[in-house]
Scaffold this motif. Sequence first.
Motif, mmCIF file in Angstrom:
data_model
loop_
_atom_site.group_PDB
_atom_site.id
_atom_site.type_symbol
_atom_site.label_atom_id
_atom_site.label_comp_id
_atom_site.label_asym_id
_atom_site.label_seq_id
_atom_site.Cartn_x
_atom_site.Cartn_y
_atom_site.Cartn_z
ATOM 1 N N GLY A 1 -22.111 6.823 47.441
ATOM 2 C CA GLY A 1 -23.045 7.935 47.430
ATOM 3 C C GLY A 1 -23.126 8.587 48.795
ATOM 4 N N PRO A 2 -24.005 9.569 48.980
ATOM 5 C CA PRO A 2 -24.038 10.341 50.224
ATOM 6 C C PRO A 2 -24.893 9.750 51.337
ATOM 7 N N PHE A 3 -25.568 8.626 51.048
ATOM 8 C CA PHE A 3 -26.509 8.089 52.029
ATOM 9 C C PHE A 3 -25.883 6.956 52.844
ATOM 10 N N LEU A 4 -26.646 6.384 53.746
ATOM 11 C CA LEU A 4 -26.079 5.398 54.672
ATOM 12 C C LEU A 4 -25.442 4.227 53.940
ATOM 13 N N PHE A 5 -26.051 3.804 52.838
ATOM 14 C CA PHE A 5 -25.531 2.681 52.063
ATOM 15 C C PHE A 5 -25.172 3.122 50.645
ATOM 16 N N GLY A 6 -24.722 4.351 50.542
ATOM 17 C CA GLY A 6 -24.375 4.917 49.247
ATOM 18 C C GLY A 6 -25.603 5.491 48.574
ATOM 19 N N ALA A 7 -26.395 4.623 47.946
ATOM 20 C CA ALA A 7 -27.652 5.041 47.342
ATOM 21 C C ALA A 7 -28.746 5.124 48.406
ATOM 22 N N PHE A 8 -29.772 5.901 48.120
ATOM 23 C CA PHE A 8 -30.900 6.036 49.042
ATOM 24 C C PHE A 8 -31.555 4.676 49.282
ATOM 25 N N SER A 9 -31.957 4.441 50.536
ATOM 26 C CA SER A 9 -32.636 3.191 50.891
ATOM 27 C C SER A 9 -33.694 3.471 51.948
ATOM 28 N N ILE A 10 -34.408 2.426 52.323
ATOM 29 C CA ILE A 10 -35.400 2.531 53.386
ATOM 30 C C ILE A 10 -34.761 2.995 54.680
ATOM 31 N N ALA A 11 -33.520 2.608 54.916
ATOM 32 C CA ALA A 11 -32.827 3.054 56.128
ATOM 33 C C ALA A 11 -32.782 4.578 56.193
ATOM 34 N N ASP A 12 -32.523 5.224 55.076
ATOM 35 C CA ASP A 12 -32.487 6.688 55.056
ATOM 36 C C ASP A 12 -33.875 7.270 55.304
ATOM 37 N N ALA A 13 -34.890 6.647 54.747
ATOM 38 C CA ALA A 13 -36.256 7.101 54.989
ATOM 39 C C ALA A 13 -36.586 7.051 56.475
ATOM 40 N N PHE A 14 -36.088 6.025 57.155
ATOM 41 C CA PHE A 14 -36.394 5.877 58.575
ATOM 42 C C PHE A 14 -35.628 6.852 59.456
ATOM 43 N N TYR A 15 -34.454 7.247 59.034
ATOM 44 C CA TYR A 15 -33.684 8.199 59.833
ATOM 45 C C TYR A 15 -33.932 9.647 59.435
ATOM 46 N N ALA A 16 -34.696 9.876 58.382
ATOM 47 C CA ALA A 16 -34.993 11.246 57.962
ATOM 48 C C ALA A 16 -35.677 12.069 59.064
ATOM 49 N N PRO A 17 -36.656 11.523 59.805
ATOM 50 C CA PRO A 17 -37.236 12.321 60.884
ATOM 51 C C PRO A 17 -36.217 12.693 61.960
ATOM 52 N N VAL A 18 -35.242 11.832 62.205
ATOM 53 C CA VAL A 18 -34.184 12.166 63.162
ATOM 54 C C VAL A 18 -33.359 13.335 62.636
ATOM 55 N N VAL A 19 -33.074 13.314 61.347
ATOM 56 C CA VAL A 19 -32.358 14.433 60.734
ATOM 57 C C VAL A 19 -33.092 15.737 61.019
ATOM 58 N N THR A 20 -34.406 15.754 60.861
ATOM 59 C CA THR A 20 -35.157 16.988 61.110
ATOM 60 C C THR A 20 -35.106 17.368 62.582
ATOM 61 N N ARG A 21 -35.124 16.408 63.459
ATOM 62 C CA ARG A 21 -35.019 16.710 64.891
ATOM 63 C C ARG A 21 -33.668 17.352 65.214
ATOM 64 N N PHE A 22 -32.621 16.835 64.599
ATOM 65 C CA PHE A 22 -31.302 17.398 64.857
ATOM 66 C C PHE A 22 -31.228 18.857 64.410
ATOM 67 N N VAL A 23 -31.974 19.222 63.382
ATOM 68 C CA VAL A 23 -32.045 20.626 62.954
ATOM 69 C C VAL A 23 -32.887 21.433 63.944
ATOM 70 N N THR A 24 -34.057 20.925 64.281
ATOM 71 C CA THR A 24 -34.966 21.641 65.173
ATOM 72 C C THR A 24 -34.311 21.961 66.507
ATOM 73 N N TYR A 25 -33.594 20.984 67.061
ATOM 74 C CA TYR A 25 -33.023 21.144 68.401
ATOM 75 C C TYR A 25 -31.535 21.494 68.372
ATOM 76 N N ASP A 26 -31.027 21.803 67.189
ATOM 77 C CA ASP A 26 -29.655 22.280 67.012
ATOM 78 C C ASP A 26 -28.643 21.315 67.643
ATOM 79 N N VAL A 27 -28.758 20.042 67.257
ATOM 80 C CA VAL A 27 -27.837 19.024 67.760
ATOM 81 C C VAL A 27 -26.521 19.131 66.989
#
Length: 217
Positions: A153-179
């Motif tokens: 699947g498209p997530f860190l471990f294929g299917a969605f997991s707690i790991a993805d929930a924890f890195y979701a705020p980082v994903v938003t930061r990468f958008v905000t700061y154009d990383v």
Amino acid sequence: MKELTLVVASKNYSSWSLRPYLALAHTGQPFREVVVPLGQADTAANIAKYSPSGRVPALQHGELVIWDSLAICEYLAEQFPQAKLWPQDTAARALARSVTAEMHSSFTHLRNHMSMNLRARLPGEGRAPGVSEDIARITSLWKECRSRFGQGGPFLFGAFSIADAFYAPVVTRFVTYDVALDAECAAYRDAVLALPAMKAWTEAALHEPPVARYEKK
């Protein structure tokens, strides 16, 4: 069924609140939300009504109160095993817990200089010493998880997991700061942003009034 109530802070700024929200949404269980706006004269008093630590997020499940984002996610994984919030494979689950714990306790440079702000677009800002190293470590973790366990699947471990929930705020930061991200990490970023729960959270965040103390000067 005991009622589930998730108490969160302002959605535009609260990275800690976003994590259990995504995990709880993934369980498919109905729940009530209480949003406590940040930066108000009564913010601390309102949080204290729900959380013994004086911080949010907090989850109420009947008479039980669980606070701290990781504790809440672990509780949800125990209560709703059918949601498979942790990978089923032992090795994958161990790695998922490790990268989640690292996110929970580390990356202070990124947290301090690239604070979460879903509404803002701040390209080029936040590049303080140590931030690039945090970004490099995070993206290397994403690639390791994806290469070892992400084929299903498209997530860190294929299917969605707690790991993805924890890195979701980082994903938003990468958008905000154009990383800038390579194709593999950009695809992961986009998968997280496409989650229905992530879209719902973002839409609500964009309708919140700004809080001056949390805006970049």
